[in-house]
Every structure is written in structure tokens, then in C-alpha cells.
Scaffold this motif. Structure first.
Motif, PDB file in Angstrom:
ATOM      1  N   ASP A 271       0.849  -1.190   0.000  1.00 57.63           N
ATOM      2  CA  ASP A 271       0.000   0.000   0.000  1.00 57.63           C
ATOM      3  C   ASP A 271       0.880   1.233   0.000  1.00 57.63           C
ATOM      4  OD1 ASP A 271      -2.479  -1.114  -0.108  1.00 57.63           O
ATOM      5  OD2 ASP A 271      -2.757  -1.178   2.070  1.00 57.63           O
ATOM      6  N   LEU A 272       0.503   2.194  -0.803  1.00 57.46           N
ATOM      7  CA  LEU A 272       1.248   3.454  -0.824  1.00 57.46           C
ATOM      8  C   LEU A 272       0.880   4.286   0.392  1.00 57.46           C
ATOM      9  CD1 LEU A 272       0.850   4.011  -4.631  1.00 57.46           C
ATOM     10  CD2 LEU A 272       3.053   3.861  -3.431  1.00 57.46           C
ATOM     11  N   THR A 273       1.892   4.894   1.008  1.00 59.73           N
ATOM     12  CA  THR A 273       1.638   5.758   2.160  1.00 59.73           C
ATOM     13  C   THR A 273       1.815   7.223   1.777  1.00 59.73           C
ATOM     14  OG1 THR A 273       3.942   5.408   2.801  1.00 59.73           O
ATOM     15  CG2 THR A 273       2.282   4.029   3.874  1.00 59.73           C
ATOM     16  N   THR A 274       2.197   7.450   0.540  1.00 58.19           N
ATOM     17  CA  THR A 274       2.334   8.821   0.049  1.00 58.19           C
ATOM     18  C   THR A 274       1.098   9.189  -0.763  1.00 58.19           C
ATOM     19  OG1 THR A 274       3.704  10.330  -1.261  1.00 58.19           O
ATOM     20  CG2 THR A 274       3.443   8.099  -2.111  1.00 58.19           C
ATOM     21  N   THR A 275       0.873  10.478  -0.915  1.00 59.59           N
ATOM     22  CA  THR A 275      -0.199  10.908  -1.825  1.00 59.59           C
ATOM     23  C   THR A 275       0.389  11.688  -2.997  1.00 59.59           C
ATOM     24  OG1 THR A 275      -0.520  12.837  -0.420  1.00 59.59           O
ATOM     25  CG2 THR A 275      -2.029  10.986  -0.088  1.00 59.59           C
ATOM     26  N   LYS A 276       1.730  11.710  -3.070  1.00 63.41           N
ATOM     27  CA  LYS A 276       2.381  12.447  -4.164  1.00 63.41           C
ATOM     28  C   LYS A 276       2.765  11.493  -5.281  1.00 63.41           C
ATOM     29  CE  LYS A 276       4.743  15.857  -1.319  1.00 63.41           C
ATOM     30  NZ  LYS A 276       6.079  16.136  -0.804  1.00 63.41           N
ATOM     31  N   LEU A 277       2.310  11.781  -6.454  1.00 60.07           N
ATOM     32  CA  LEU A 277       2.638  10.935  -7.589  1.00 60.07           C
ATOM     33  C   LEU A 277       4.145  10.938  -7.869  1.00 60.07           C
ATOM     34  CD1 LEU A 277       1.250   9.056  -9.569  1.00 60.07           C
ATOM     35  CD2 LEU A 277       0.983  10.967 -11.147  1.00 60.07           C
ATOM     36  N   SER A 278       4.796  12.055  -7.565  1.00 65.76           N
ATOM     37  CA  SER A 278       6.243  12.122  -7.794  1.00 65.76           C
ATOM     38  C   SER A 278       6.986  11.111  -6.915  1.00 65.76           C
ATOM     39  CB  SER A 278       6.755  13.544  -7.535  1.00 65.76           C
ATOM     40  OG  SER A 278       6.438  13.937  -6.205  1.00 65.76           O
TER      41      SER A 278
ATOM     42  N   PHE B 265       5.751  -6.601 -11.789  1.00 62.62           N
ATOM     43  CA  PHE B 265       5.143  -5.474 -11.072  1.00 62.62           C
ATOM     44  C   PHE B 265       3.773  -5.114 -11.631  1.00 62.62           C
ATOM     45  CE2 PHE B 265       9.703  -5.225 -10.692  1.00 62.62           C
ATOM     46  CZ  PHE B 265       9.934  -4.824  -9.386  1.00 62.62           C
ATOM     47  N   GLY B 266       2.875  -4.735 -10.729  1.00 63.12           N
ATOM     48  CA  GLY B 266       1.552  -4.329 -11.166  1.00 63.12           C
ATOM     49  C   GLY B 266       0.926  -3.300 -10.235  1.00 63.12           C
ATOM     50  N   VAL B 267      -0.183  -2.728 -10.672  1.00 63.23           N
ATOM     51  CA  VAL B 267      -0.941  -1.778  -9.847  1.00 63.23           C
ATOM     52  C   VAL B 267      -2.382  -2.253  -9.718  1.00 63.23           C
ATOM     53  CG1 VAL B 267       0.430   0.315 -10.185  1.00 63.23           C
ATOM     54  CG2 VAL B 267      -1.232  -0.350 -11.928  1.00 63.23           C
ATOM     55  N   GLY B 268      -2.931  -2.075  -8.527  1.00 61.71           N
ATOM     56  CA  GLY B 268      -4.297  -2.515  -8.255  1.00 61.71           C
ATOM     57  C   GLY B 268      -5.310  -1.422  -8.551  1.00 61.71           C
ATOM     58  N   PRO B 269      -6.604  -1.750  -8.472  1.00 55.18           N
ATOM     59  CA  PRO B 269      -7.657  -0.760  -8.745  1.00 55.18           C
ATOM     60  C   PRO B 269      -7.534   0.473  -7.841  1.00 55.18           C
ATOM     61  CG  PRO B 269      -8.600  -2.975  -8.538  1.00 55.18           C
ATOM     62  CD  PRO B 269      -7.149  -3.090  -8.185  1.00 55.18           C
ATOM     63  N   SER B 270      -7.120   0.275  -6.599  1.00 49.79           N
ATOM     64  CA  SER B 270      -7.052   1.402  -5.654  1.00 49.79           C
ATOM     65  C   SER B 270      -6.002   2.431  -6.069  1.00 49.79           C
ATOM     66  CB  SER B 270      -6.758   0.889  -4.240  1.00 49.79           C
ATOM     67  OG  SER B 270      -5.554   0.123  -4.229  1.00 49.79           O
ATOM     68  N   PHE B 271      -5.084   2.035  -6.927  1.00 51.68           N
ATOM     69  CA  PHE B 271      -4.076   2.982  -7.421  1.00 51.68           C
ATOM     70  C   PHE B 271      -4.735   4.113  -8.219  1.00 51.68           C
ATOM     71  CE2 PHE B 271      -0.670   4.228 -10.459  1.00 51.68           C
ATOM     72  CZ  PHE B 271       0.314   4.567  -9.545  1.00 51.68           C
ATOM     73  N   PHE B 272      -5.940   3.833  -8.700  1.00 54.34           N
ATOM     74  CA  PHE B 272      -6.626   4.808  -9.562  1.00 54.34           C
ATOM     75  C   PHE B 272      -7.717   5.570  -8.820  1.00 54.34           C
ATOM     76  CE2 PHE B 272      -4.667   1.562 -12.121  1.00 54.34           C
ATOM     77  CZ  PHE B 272      -3.992   2.304 -13.079  1.00 54.34           C
ATOM     78  N   ASP B 273      -7.676   5.537  -7.482  1.00 55.12           N
ATOM     79  CA  ASP B 273      -8.658   6.329  -6.727  1.00 55.12           C
ATOM     80  C   ASP B 273      -8.235   7.801  -6.751  1.00 55.12           C
ATOM     81  OD1 ASP B 273      -6.681   6.599  -4.812  1.00 55.12           O
ATOM     82  OD2 ASP B 273      -7.535   5.113  -3.451  1.00 55.12           O
TER      83      ASP B 273
ATOM     84  N   CYS C 182      -6.266  -9.452   1.018  1.00 57.06           N
ATOM     85  CA  CYS C 182      -6.928  -8.853  -0.154  1.00 57.06           C
ATOM     86  C   CYS C 182      -6.302  -7.529  -0.556  1.00 57.06           C
ATOM     87  CB  CYS C 182      -8.411  -8.612   0.148  1.00 57.06           C
ATOM     88  SG  CYS C 182      -9.382 -10.118   0.281  1.00 57.06           S
ATOM     89  N   GLY C 183      -6.363  -7.256  -1.852  1.00 57.57           N
ATOM     90  CA  GLY C 183      -6.057  -5.937  -2.375  1.00 57.57           C
ATOM     91  C   GLY C 183      -4.600  -5.538  -2.355  1.00 57.57           C
ATOM     92  N   GLY C 184      -4.376  -4.246  -2.537  1.00 61.12           N
ATOM     93  CA  GLY C 184      -3.026  -3.696  -2.612  1.00 61.12           C
ATOM     94  C   GLY C 184      -2.940  -2.664  -3.717  1.00 61.12           C
ATOM     95  N   ASP C 185      -2.253  -1.541  -3.443  1.00 56.53           N
ATOM     96  CA  ASP C 185      -2.044  -0.523  -4.483  1.00 56.53           C
ATOM     97  C   ASP C 185      -1.045  -1.016  -5.529  1.00 56.53           C
ATOM     98  OD1 ASP C 185      -3.694   1.307  -3.154  1.00 56.53           O
ATOM     99  OD2 ASP C 185      -2.021   2.208  -2.046  1.00 56.53           O
ATOM    100  N   LEU C 186      -0.055  -1.757  -5.070  1.00 53.54           N
ATOM    101  CA  LEU C 186       0.999  -2.269  -5.946  1.00 53.54           C
ATOM    102  C   LEU C 186       1.208  -3.739  -5.627  1.00 53.54           C
ATOM    103  CD1 LEU C 186       3.745   0.455  -5.242  1.00 53.54           C
ATOM    104  CD2 LEU C 186       2.365   0.304  -7.323  1.00 53.54           C
ATOM    105  N   CYS C 187       1.724  -4.490  -6.587  1.00 54.62           N
ATOM    106  CA  CYS C 187       2.151  -5.848  -6.271  1.00 54.62           C
ATOM    107  C   CYS C 187       3.510  -6.128  -6.886  1.00 54.62           C
ATOM    108  CB  CYS C 187       1.139  -6.888  -6.757  1.00 54.62           C
ATOM    109  SG  CYS C 187       1.269  -7.263  -8.513  1.00 54.62           S
ATOM    110  N   VAL C 188       4.232  -7.019  -6.239  1.00 55.22           N
ATOM    111  CA  VAL C 188       5.450  -7.577  -6.815  1.00 55.22           C
ATOM    112  C   VAL C 188       5.374  -9.090  -6.681  1.00 55.22           C
ATOM    113  CG1 VAL C 188       7.956  -7.566  -6.861  1.00 55.22           C
ATOM    114  CG2 VAL C 188       6.735  -5.562  -5.987  1.00 55.22           C
ATOM    115  N   GLN C 189       5.433  -9.769  -7.781  1.00 59.10           N
ATOM    116  CA  GLN C 189       5.507 -11.225  -7.783  1.00 59.10           C
ATOM    117  C   GLN C 189       6.973 -11.592  -8.003  1.00 59.10           C
ATOM    118  OE1 GLN C 189       3.189 -14.213 -10.560  1.00 59.10           O
ATOM    119  NE2 GLN C 189       5.170 -13.784 -11.460  1.00 59.10           N
ATOM    120  N   ALA C 190       7.606 -12.107  -6.936  1.00 55.93           N
ATOM    121  CA  ALA C 190       8.990 -12.587  -7.067  1.00 55.93           C
ATOM    122  C   ALA C 190       8.950 -14.092  -7.224  1.00 55.93           C
ATOM    123  CB  ALA C 190       9.812 -12.207  -5.839  1.00 55.93           C
TER     124      ALA C 190
ATOM    125  N   THR D 190       7.393   5.429   1.470  1.00 63.87           N
ATOM    126  CA  THR D 190       6.517   5.608   0.303  1.00 63.87           C
ATOM    127  C   THR D 190       5.437   4.535   0.239  1.00 63.87           C
ATOM    128  OG1 THR D 190       8.377   6.543  -0.907  1.00 63.87           O
ATOM    129  CG2 THR D 190       6.502   5.852  -2.218  1.00 63.87           C
ATOM    130  N   ALA D 191       5.810   3.299   0.618  1.00 67.51           N
ATOM    131  CA  ALA D 191       4.845   2.194   0.565  1.00 67.51           C
ATOM    132  C   ALA D 191       5.181   1.188   1.664  1.00 67.51           C
ATOM    133  CB  ALA D 191       4.886   1.519  -0.799  1.00 67.51           C
TER     134      ALA D 191
END
Lengths: 439, 439
Positions: B98-105, B156-164, B193-201, B223-224
């Protein structure tokens, strides 16, 4: 974690193409022990070559380490149980059981059934009837069908609670087999403690180890239930073709100072109960201490390299004692810098685990990783510390008391689980697990 | 578990001594693909030999599967991310953040740092500065030091919540990337369940995979944070020298019917988003469904072999469809016994997963085992189901709705975790993860 750097832990081997490996690479003494164990090549090389390759101790001919057959199986029937001196396989599945019966005859029946199953599981055969009726549940759960034995070993023991009032065996309890005293800093969770029985399944394949515990648990239904389990791993032989000492999850080599498992005299001194030491049923057996040690990984990762090295008393990259060059250089606790300050801090893990060098044990630990801690959101990862010794009090407790009071490493870890077991002597063909006690 | 027997899952390979293996054993088509992928031997054999060995589809020359280098590394920079068509490695370490920042940068900076780290981790190099000052925390945590790359891939991927509302990217959300609808029988725990980002290693060594996630989590600090993680395994290549289809923990082969990952046209149809399908930043990317499926192992183990086989619609030992002989025999849903009753029950897992055969996905699941369930005292073990598809709704949801309503297997399992992610297209050298969206 205890005695981290004191004793050399046996390292795992892959059993693939040993002869190829022999031709292609420089062969270390440890490699040679593995290869001869794995394939009997020692016989081909003859006594002379072996003698020069195995100069330290010269015990190759009667090395007590369980041999590996060509099919990667380790014999179940032997003088001592396998999985103790056996060079550590890549994976662990540890299981503690509680008995739900109060009849000793049920326990005996379970151990007899487990014996038959263990002989099959360690040789890659299906458990039970291979000609099951389709109208019955299969005797074997099937997930290891077609897999090699993968050096699977199953090591059985009984905990202190086995000798309570239920079975009338209080008089047979070995005196050092008792719940461990509280150590400074312990934060034990009952969910990771104790057990009437234990089974340590080790194999070079996690699915093989899982399958073994699952089928033993299934056989136990009505007599015993799982109390706690823990999967463990270390780096595989394939990822480390040089078969170096494995690193723990703090990034340091773990097992550099383990005693030599091929030195029979040393093993008799450190690991196996001799006659007169304790109850006769444990002659040729050993005592196991298990500690679930959670690492404070996030705290560790914020400490400097020099702090980390001072904590272990060793260099991270090489594994050498601080100030020395090679991993296996002597741990010289008197070495000092120009100002007279010891190079290896007196409260470092290595220094405290070593002590005066008179008390030793055989460590056979595995890393674990179990998702996130529900309370802290941090990684629940660390070490399932396992040690074998002749006397729990004189060996494990002595060393752990020293460590728990002063070890710098305590800042980075917490003991959350604890158990001790008396591991029976080996089973002879025709006998059963624990027959020296229950036969 | 879904579509268990529908699609053929790629099986893992060991990279040791391929030429030896080539000489010693009969070489299956799948072996050949592995060997050529691993060592480039295909070039030596020439087009003719390859053509006859690779008759089905004849796509060997442009197989889109990521090649394995001599040092067991799989290139990180490529048109598509690795870890999708890559033949499944032995181990998985999956992490949702989960991202803990709200800055896209900040997010962009994290993905740039992850890119650099991923390129190092997948080639067995240390993360960050290899010349750390001893007065600073080491850039790399060290536990994989000296280990081979072990075919490590990081996806690497992004979940639906990344687009809130946080990052102003709502307009870029692919339409099929949304939290999954509830399915009959779901018993989801938010902890899985869920997640803003994922990493499959994925890697052939669990310590290598653990090390990758741990270091990425460390880099993300500030940041996350990790939301949930899951270790996974299957049998190793060494335990299964024939490289057969792996068995799940119910004892059945899992992945027999997976589509052919070397068939580029098929992969473009099933896995990769094409232009016009969705937002341009996802062209060449794919959508991942992850389900944590707990098996009711104790219930399963009490069911008869014939019930188990009717549940899957396949024979346990061979993996063949009921009534057929070989694992890869056609799944003939019209086959019937003398009385006209279908040999493969219509509500069996195979039949329902297959449906009319028009909807497919690529499965890449791993078994998991995580100790005992605190509530029930039973083994918490099952499958981390992972599938990749071009459209989550048209593919995964369609099939899962069918299965969740009628699958016989539902009696023996429960879905406890769920997540979906948009996995970016591959990263070009000089670019960074997600640069098609954030660049």
C-alpha cells in the motif's frame, strides 16, 4: 541463533551428477564427504586418496553420517535417527503434536504405524496400501507421487509433557528433559511452544517434507493432533554451487563453527547419550532444543555495517572473525587493536556463544518466513533454531543463559517459541520408533 | 484452483548440465524448449531438427518466453515483463504493497528505484552501492550474497485502488481493472486482499525470492508498506527429474491444460493487451488475478478416491481425463458410459473450468503452507492461484462465476484472499517500471 558462529553447520548437497561435479570442480574436503556419502565413490578412490583428502580426524571409514543411496534416499533404519548428523537438507517441515488419547497402547500403536509410514516416506514410496479400493480414501495423499526421496529424513521425539501423569511414565523421564527455564527477553507465545511428540521432516524438496508431515498427521487422527508447525528453508545447493555456509536472514553465515559431524568421538561427547548418562531407553538418542526466533528485520536493516559486524563479531561478507581474513580462521577472542581494545567485542554473539570453548552443541537451524506479523505489519521472519545435545541443561541452557543476558544480537531478535524433545535412538529393522521405551 | 485441468501450466526446469541431460534422456518437446531457452542449444541443432522436435505450432524460432542466460538469470529488460510466460520457477514470494504517500512524484521515484534494484536482483548482483561505508546501513541486506540468480523474475503491477482520488489517475484506469465481484462461497479476509501495488517474485531458490521482496520493501520505506505477502512452492526440478506437471496439495496434477506459452498468437489472444483493448499505457501488459484458496485438507483426505476423481474429472495418478489413459488426452466431455451417463461429471472441476473451450487464461499458481489455522487448528495450506489474462472480466470473472456456483471442488476449498493487478508492459533499458503511465 544461539552459538551462531561457534560451530560449523553441515551444509546441504545436491545429489545430481556427483561424478560430473567431481571431474569439473576442485573438490573440497566437505564436498568429498558429501560425494562419498552420496555415491560411494570413496571406495573407488581407495584408502590412500581418502586418507589425504580427509586428513582431519581420519574418520572417513567409520563416518557416522547417514549415507545417501543412489536414489537420494537416506536409510530410515540405523543406530541413530537420521536428520541429526545428516548434512542439512534444503527444507524443513517441523511439527509438534499433542496426544488426545490417555492410553499408552494407543501411543504405541501410533508409533508402530508411524514407523511403517516413515520407512516408506523416506524412500519415496507411497504410504500404506498401493492398491486402494476406489471406494476408500487413498492411503497416501498423493502430492509426492513421482517425486524422488529428496534425502527426506524424519526424526521423532517426545516432550516433557509425555512424562506427566497420563501414561505412567514419570519415572522414565530423563532429568534434563524439562520445560526450559525462562530466559531474559523471552516473549513466548504458547502457539509456538511445547508438544507431547515432535517430528522433524527435512528434505531437499519442500513438497516432499510437507507430504510427510501431512500423512503422519493423518495417520495420527484419533490419537494425536498437530499443536504447531513451522516450515523452514535455507539456500538450495543449486543456488550455491560452491556449497558455502548458508546465510541467515540477517545476511551472516550461520554455522561456521559447528562441530565436525564425521568425528564419531566428538559426536559421542556432544550429541549422543551414552550409557549411564540417563535412562537406558535414551542410549544412542539425543536431546533437541527448538526455538522460534523472530528477527527484528526492519531494525537490523537500519543499523550500520560496522554495528552489524560488531554484533556478530564477524565480517559479513567473508564470515571471518573480525580482524581475520577467512571464514574458518580461529576465533581469537584475545586479539586486540593498538589501543588494547578487543577486536571481537566481548558481548558479540560469537564471543558469548563460544565462551571458554568447553560447552558445545550441534546446531541445525533453518530460516523461516511466515508473512506479516498481524500486530506490527512487519515481516514475520527469522530462524527456527534447532540444536542437538547430550544434555539440555549442561549444554543448551548454559549457553542460552549466557546469550540471553548479554548478547548484542538480542536487540534484533525475540524468542517467540520454545520446545524441547528427547529424540529416540535409531530404529532397527523389525523394531519401531520408541521401542526402547514402549516395546 | 480454477480451470485446474484446462490449461497446461509451464513446468520448471533446473539449469544444471543441460547438455548432459540432452545426451542421457529422451527429450520431450517441452524439455527441448526448456533446454533451448536455457542454453541456446537450439541454434546448434539447426532449424530442421528443431522443426521436427517442435512440430506443434512451429513457433520455436520466435518463442516469446524470456530466455535464461548461462548464469541462470532471466533478462529484466524486455518487451513484456518476465514471470508471466516464464516457465514457473520452484518458488514464489508474492507481496502486495500500500502506498503511504499521496504524491505521484514519490510513486514515480519509487518505481525508478525499484527498476534499478530489480535489474540487479534478477542478475544476482547486490542492490545499491557495493562499496558501502561501514558507518551506514548496507544497501543490500546480504542474505543472497554469493547465490546464483536462480531464474529470479520480478513482476510489477498496480491494483484498482491505485486509480482512486489520491493520484489523479482515475481516467487511466483500465475498465476491467476493478475489485472482483463477490463469488458464491467467498470467505475473504481483508488481511489477504487488495493492494495498491504488487510484486511477484519467483525464483528457483526461496532465499533469493525472499531477498528480493525484502529489499524492495526496504527501498519503499516512507513511500509504501507491505500489505500482505505469501510464500509459495511447487516440487523442485531435482525431485522430479522428468519435469512432469506439478501436483497440487490435493494430490492432483495442476496445469495440464494451460495454453502453450510459446505460441505467440495464442498469447496475444489470451494474455497480452493489444492496442485498442484498453488504455495505451497497458499495451503489451496483462491483468493478474490472485486468489488465496485454502484447502479443506482434512475433509478431502476423508473422501474416497472415486469421489476425488469425480471432483476433478480426472484420474489422480495419471492426470488423464476420466475414461482416458494419458494426461494429455483430449478432455472429451461427451464421453459416456454404457448407460449414457457422462464419464466426466458436468459439475467436475475440469468440465466447468473448460466450459465450451472458448474462454482461456494462463494460470501460474503455487502451493502454500502456512502453519495451522489459529481458529480451527487445521493445516492452513492450499493454493495461491495466479492467472494472467487480457481482460479480467471476460476471462477470469466469467470462469470463476461458473466454478463458484457449481464446482464439486468447492466442498473442499474456500477462497480467503483476492486481488487483481494491471501488470505493466515490459521495461526497456533506460526506462522504468510503469513509465508508460508515469513517464
Amino acid at each position: 541463533m544461539n552459538k551462531h558462529d561457534k560451530d560449523k553447520q553441515p551444509t546441504p548437497t545436491t545429489n545430481s551428477e556427483p561424478s560430473q561435479k567431481l571431474l569439473d570442480t576442485k573438490v573440497s574436503r566437505r564436498d568429498m564427504l558429501r560425494l562419498t556419502g552420496a555415491t560411494g565413490l570413496g571406495l573407488l578412490l581407495g584408502g590412500g586418496a581418502m586418507g589425504s583428502l580427509l586428513s582431519r580426524g581420519g574418520t572417513a571409514a567409520k563416518a557416522p553420517v547417514a549415507p545417501v543411496q543412489a536414489d537420494s534416499s537416506i536409510p530410515f533404519y540405523a543406530n541413530h535417527q537420521a536428520g541429526i548428523l545428516t548434512p542439512a537438507q534444503n527444507f524443513l517441515y517441523f511439527a509438534a503434536f499433542d496426544l488426545t488419547t490417555t492410553k499408552l497402547s494407543d501411543v504405541k500403536k501410533l508409533l508402530q504405524e508411524w514407523t511403517t509410514a516413515a520407512a516408506a516416506l523416506t524412500t519415496g514410496r507411497l504410504v500404506g496400501n498401493t492398491n486402494d479400493s476406489p471406494n476408500l480414501p487413498p492411503s497416501d495423499t498423493g502430492e509426492a507421487d513421482g517425486l524422488t526421496p529428496s534425502r527426506c529424513t524424519l526424526t521423532f521425539g517426545v516432550g516433557p509433557s509425555f512424562f506427566d501423569e497420563r501414561f505412567g511414565l514419570a519415572g522414565q523421564r530423563p532429568s534434563s528433559l524439562a520445560d526450559l527455564p525462562p530466559f531474559v527477553g523471552d516473549n513466548l507465545d504458547p502457539a509456538w511452544c511445547g508438544g507431547d511428540l515432535c517430528v522433524q521432516a527435512c528434505a531437499d524438496d519442500l513438497q516432499v517434507a510437507f507430504h510427510a508431515i501431512r500423512n503422519l498427521a493423518r495417520i495420527a487422527r484419533g490419537t494425536a493432533v498437530l499443536r504447531w508447525t513451522q516450515e523452514g528453508f535455507q539456500r538450495t545447493g543449486e543456488a550455491d554451487p560452491k556449497n558455502g555456509t548458508p546465510r541467515n536472514l540477517l545476511g551472516f553465515k550461520d554455522g561456521t563453527g559447528n562441530p565436525d559431524v564425521t568425528d564419531e568421538a566428538e559426536m559421542n561427547k556432544i550429541v549422543w547419550q551414552g550409557s549411564g548418562d540417563g535412562p537406558a531407553w535414551m542410549n544412542g538418542g539425543t536431546y533437541m532444543a527448538v526455538r522460534r526466533v523472530r528477527f527484528r528485520i526492519e531494525v537490523w536493516d537500519r543499523s550500520s555495517l560496522s554495528d552489524q559486524e560488531a554484533t556478530f563479531g564477524r565480517h559479513r561478507q567473508s564470515g571471518a572473525p573480525i580482524g581475520a581474513r577467512d571464514e574458518f580462521d580461529k576465533l581469537d577472542l584475545k586479539a586486540a587493536d593498538a589501543s588494547g581494545k578487543p577486536l571481537i567485542p566481548a558481548d558479540s554473539h560469537s564471543a558469548l556463544a563460544h565462551g571458554d570453548g568447553t560447552v558445545k552443541m550441534l546446531r541445525r537451524s533453518y530460516s523461516y518466513s511466515g508473512g506479516l506479523n498481524a500486530k506490527t505489519g512487519q515481516l514475520d521472519a527469522g530462524l527456527l533454531f534447532i540444536s542437538f545435545q547430550r544434555d539440555l541443561v549442561k549444554q543448551f541452557v548454559t549457553i542460552q543463559q549466557r546469550l540471553s543476558r548479554n548478547d548484542r544480537l538480542n536487540e534484533y531478535m525475540v524468542h517467540v517459541g520454545s520446545a524441547v524433545f528427547a529424540c529416540f535412538p535409531g530404529v532397527r529393522e523389525g523394531g519401531f520408533i520408541g521401542d526402547t521405551l514402549l516395546g
